[in-house]
Design a protein around this motif. Structure first.
Motif, PDB file in Angstrom:
ATOM      1  N   ASP A  58       0.478  -1.154   0.424  1.00  0.00           N
ATOM      2  CA  ASP A  58       0.102  -0.114  -0.529  1.00  0.00           C
ATOM      3  C   ASP A  58       1.216   1.163   0.491  1.00  0.00           C
ATOM      4  O   ASP A  58       0.505   2.042  -0.335  1.00  0.00           O
ATOM      5  CB  ASP A  58      -0.662   0.239   1.043  1.00  0.00           C
ATOM      6  CG  ASP A  58      -2.690  -0.800   0.940  1.00  0.00           C
ATOM      7  OD1 ASP A  58      -2.378  -1.181   0.568  1.00  0.00           O
ATOM      8  OD2 ASP A  58      -2.761  -0.472   1.787  1.00  0.00           O
ATOM      9  N   TYR A  63      -1.653   2.236  -7.587  1.00  0.00           N
ATOM     10  CA  TYR A  63      -3.191   0.694  -7.911  1.00  0.00           C
ATOM     11  C   TYR A  63      -3.904   1.680  -9.102  1.00  0.00           C
ATOM     12  O   TYR A  63      -4.364   0.893 -10.279  1.00  0.00           O
ATOM     13  CB  TYR A  63      -3.933   1.005  -6.789  1.00  0.00           C
ATOM     14  CG  TYR A  63      -3.853  -0.476  -5.565  1.00  0.00           C
ATOM     15  CD1 TYR A  63      -3.251  -1.141  -5.964  1.00  0.00           C
ATOM     16  CD2 TYR A  63      -3.310   0.193  -4.205  1.00  0.00           C
ATOM     17  CE1 TYR A  63      -2.825  -2.118  -4.898  1.00  0.00           C
ATOM     18  CE2 TYR A  63      -2.096   0.018  -4.038  1.00  0.00           C
ATOM     19  CZ  TYR A  63      -2.698  -1.711  -3.302  1.00  0.00           C
ATOM     20  OH  TYR A  63      -1.910  -2.541  -2.603  1.00  0.00           O
ATOM     21  N   ARG A  64      -3.571   2.714  -9.213  1.00  0.00           N
ATOM     22  CA  ARG A  64      -4.543   2.997 -10.142  1.00  0.00           C
ATOM     23  C   ARG A  64      -3.377   3.305 -11.786  1.00  0.00           C
ATOM     24  O   ARG A  64      -3.988   3.001 -12.593  1.00  0.00           O
ATOM     25  CB  ARG A  64      -4.880   4.636 -10.266  1.00  0.00           C
ATOM     26  CG  ARG A  64      -6.209   5.497  -9.138  1.00  0.00           C
ATOM     27  CD  ARG A  64      -6.005   6.350  -9.666  1.00  0.00           C
ATOM     28  NE  ARG A  64      -5.109   7.599  -9.147  1.00  0.00           N
ATOM     29  CZ  ARG A  64      -5.657   9.159  -8.854  1.00  0.00           C
ATOM     30  NH1 ARG A  64      -6.963   9.221  -9.578  1.00  0.00           N
ATOM     31  NH2 ARG A  64      -4.216  10.011  -8.900  1.00  0.00           N
ATOM     32  N   ARG A  66      -1.436   0.644 -11.380  1.00  0.00           N
ATOM     33  CA  ARG A  66      -1.050  -0.650 -12.219  1.00  0.00           C
ATOM     34  C   ARG A  66      -3.161  -1.798 -11.373  1.00  0.00           C
ATOM     35  O   ARG A  66      -2.427  -2.325 -10.389  1.00  0.00           O
ATOM     36  CB  ARG A  66      -0.737  -1.302 -11.358  1.00  0.00           C
ATOM     37  CG  ARG A  66       1.139  -1.373 -12.299  1.00  0.00           C
ATOM     38  CD  ARG A  66       2.006  -2.382 -12.220  1.00  0.00           C
ATOM     39  NE  ARG A  66       2.521  -1.629 -10.684  1.00  0.00           N
ATOM     40  CZ  ARG A  66       4.224  -1.641 -10.527  1.00  0.00           C
ATOM     41  NH1 ARG A  66       4.875  -3.084 -10.955  1.00  0.00           N
ATOM     42  NH2 ARG A  66       4.841  -0.547  -9.224  1.00  0.00           N
ATOM     43  N   ARG A  67      -4.019  -1.595 -11.586  1.00  0.00           N
ATOM     44  CA  ARG A  67      -5.131  -1.456 -11.455  1.00  0.00           C
ATOM     45  C   ARG A  67      -5.066  -3.365 -11.542  1.00  0.00           C
ATOM     46  O   ARG A  67      -4.955  -4.238 -11.912  1.00  0.00           O
ATOM     47  CB  ARG A  67      -6.616  -1.731 -11.625  1.00  0.00           C
ATOM     48  CG  ARG A  67      -6.455   0.273 -11.745  1.00  0.00           C
ATOM     49  CD  ARG A  67      -7.956   0.492 -12.393  1.00  0.00           C
ATOM     50  NE  ARG A  67      -7.386   1.771 -13.028  1.00  0.00           N
ATOM     51  CZ  ARG A  67      -8.332   2.680 -12.149  1.00  0.00           C
ATOM     52  NH1 ARG A  67      -8.526   2.388 -10.938  1.00  0.00           N
ATOM     53  NH2 ARG A  67      -7.587   4.536 -12.396  1.00  0.00           N
ATOM     54  N   PRO A  68      -5.164  -4.192  -9.842  1.00  0.00           N
ATOM     55  CA  PRO A  68      -5.390  -5.233  -9.362  1.00  0.00           C
ATOM     56  C   PRO A  68      -6.540  -5.788  -9.816  1.00  0.00           C
ATOM     57  O   PRO A  68      -7.715  -4.801 -10.030  1.00  0.00           O
ATOM     58  CB  PRO A  68      -5.289  -5.235  -8.171  1.00  0.00           C
ATOM     59  CG  PRO A  68      -5.997  -4.327  -7.591  1.00  0.00           C
ATOM     60  CD  PRO A  68      -5.476  -2.984  -8.617  1.00  0.00           C
ATOM     61  N   THR A  82      -4.356  -9.345  -4.873  1.00  0.00           N
ATOM     62  CA  THR A  82      -4.081  -8.947  -4.364  1.00  0.00           C
ATOM     63  C   THR A  82      -2.401  -8.686  -4.637  1.00  0.00           C
ATOM     64  O   THR A  82      -1.915  -9.612  -4.413  1.00  0.00           O
ATOM     65  CB  THR A  82      -4.709  -9.114  -2.635  1.00  0.00           C
ATOM     66  OG1 THR A  82      -5.359  -9.017  -2.490  1.00  0.00           O
ATOM     67  CG2 THR A  82      -3.639  -8.020  -2.450  1.00  0.00           C
TER      68      THR A  82
END
Length: 300
Positions: A58, A63-64, A66-68, A82
């Motif tokens: 985190d 995350y934006r 490399r979106r899971p 995850t």
């Protein structure tokens, strides 16, 4: 003041290690043929291992960008992949323990992450850090794959993998910066860049992974089970040959690459074999044909 150990959590009941090697690879940077990713994935698939440290992704990932991947089933979310950035304790074929770090390349806090890795290396008494990945080169798959080696000090270099590069500027990576920063503090670090045919750079090329692990063995003494990976490499080569034999254009292009490679290996003047656009053959044309071929292959 920032405590780098806050970036990771150690497992309970840590193993006692004696001067272990730390083998590592991060997803996200250049890795032609998936050489580094395939190599470390194979090691984890084949050898006994357990997680000894887990990083706080985190704090490190965007995350934006490399979106899971998530799974939506009918009317609800049921799964999420995850991302994990972890250090494993592994035993090689002979029972020699070593450490293996895998996961996505951090998007931020590179310096803090490297500080954290340094504390882990101190905690476990790491003797040597080793990484490997693939780079696209204007070489044919019909010739032995070359390797460009780099290290934190000259004494670690192997003359068999001498670099043909001069002074160049390239985009940085966490793996490279880690070797640079921790090497400057006296820690031994080695890297292997496997020369992957540029027309196979976007595919999984097990031959490159075999070459990477053989180089790691030569520099560390660690022994890996390679039979399964070699068989995968053999099957891939057969498929590539089938595609080439079915196309006169591909056959001619590969023949041209072979002549170019043999001339370079024989001492003809050229600084290196970095893939570039040339009249014969063009990397884009070769890659396009192989991408069409690879897209038709089964997932296996």
């Amino acid at each position: 003041m920032f405590d780098p150990t806050d970036l990771y959590e150690l497992a309970e009941d840590l193993p006692e290690l004696t001067d272990p090697v730390l083998l590592y690879h991060f997803d996200g940077f250049v890795d032609a043929g998936a050489a580094g990713r395939l190599a470390l994935r194979h090691v984890l698939d084949e050898l006994e291992h357990r997680v000894v440290a887990t990083f706080d992704v985190d704090r490190l990932l965007d995350y934006r960008s490399r979106r899971p991947v998530m799974v939506f089933d009918t009317d609800r979310w049921t799964e999420v992949e995850t991302p994990e950035l972890v250090v494993h304790s592994v035993k090689d074929v002979t029972g020699t323990p070593f450490l293996l770090m895998t996961g996505p390349e951090p998007d931020s806090s590179w310096e803090r992450f490297i500080e954290a890795v340094g504390t882990l290396a101190d905690r476990f008494g790491v003797s040597k850090m080793v990484t490997a990945h693939g780079i696209p080169m204007a070489v044919p798959h019909t010739r032995p794959l070359g390797i460009t080696m780099h290290a934190s000090r000259p004494e670690l270099m192997n003359s068999a993998h001498a670099s043909t590069f001069g002074r160049v500027q390239v985009p940085g990576s966490v793996a490279a910066l880690m070797e640079f920063r921790l090497g400057a503090r006296g820690r031994d670090a080695i890297g292997f860049a496997v020369h992957v045919p540029h027309y196979l750079a976007q595919a999984e090329y097990p031959t490159a992974a075999v070459t990477a692990l053989e180089a790691v063995t030569s520099s560390t003494g660690l022994v890996f089970p390679l039979d399964g990976l070699r068989e995968a490499a053999r099957r891939t080569t057969v498929e590539i040959e089938e595609q080439i034999n079915a196309s006169a254009e591909l056959s001619s292009a590969i023949s041209g690459l072979e002549q170019q490679y043999d001339a370079f290996a024989g001492g003809a003047e050229r600084e290196n074999l970095i893939a570039e656009s040339t009249p014969m053959p063009t990397g884009d044309e070769l890659a396009a044909q192989f991408e069409r071929f690879l897209a038709e292959r089964d997932d296996d």
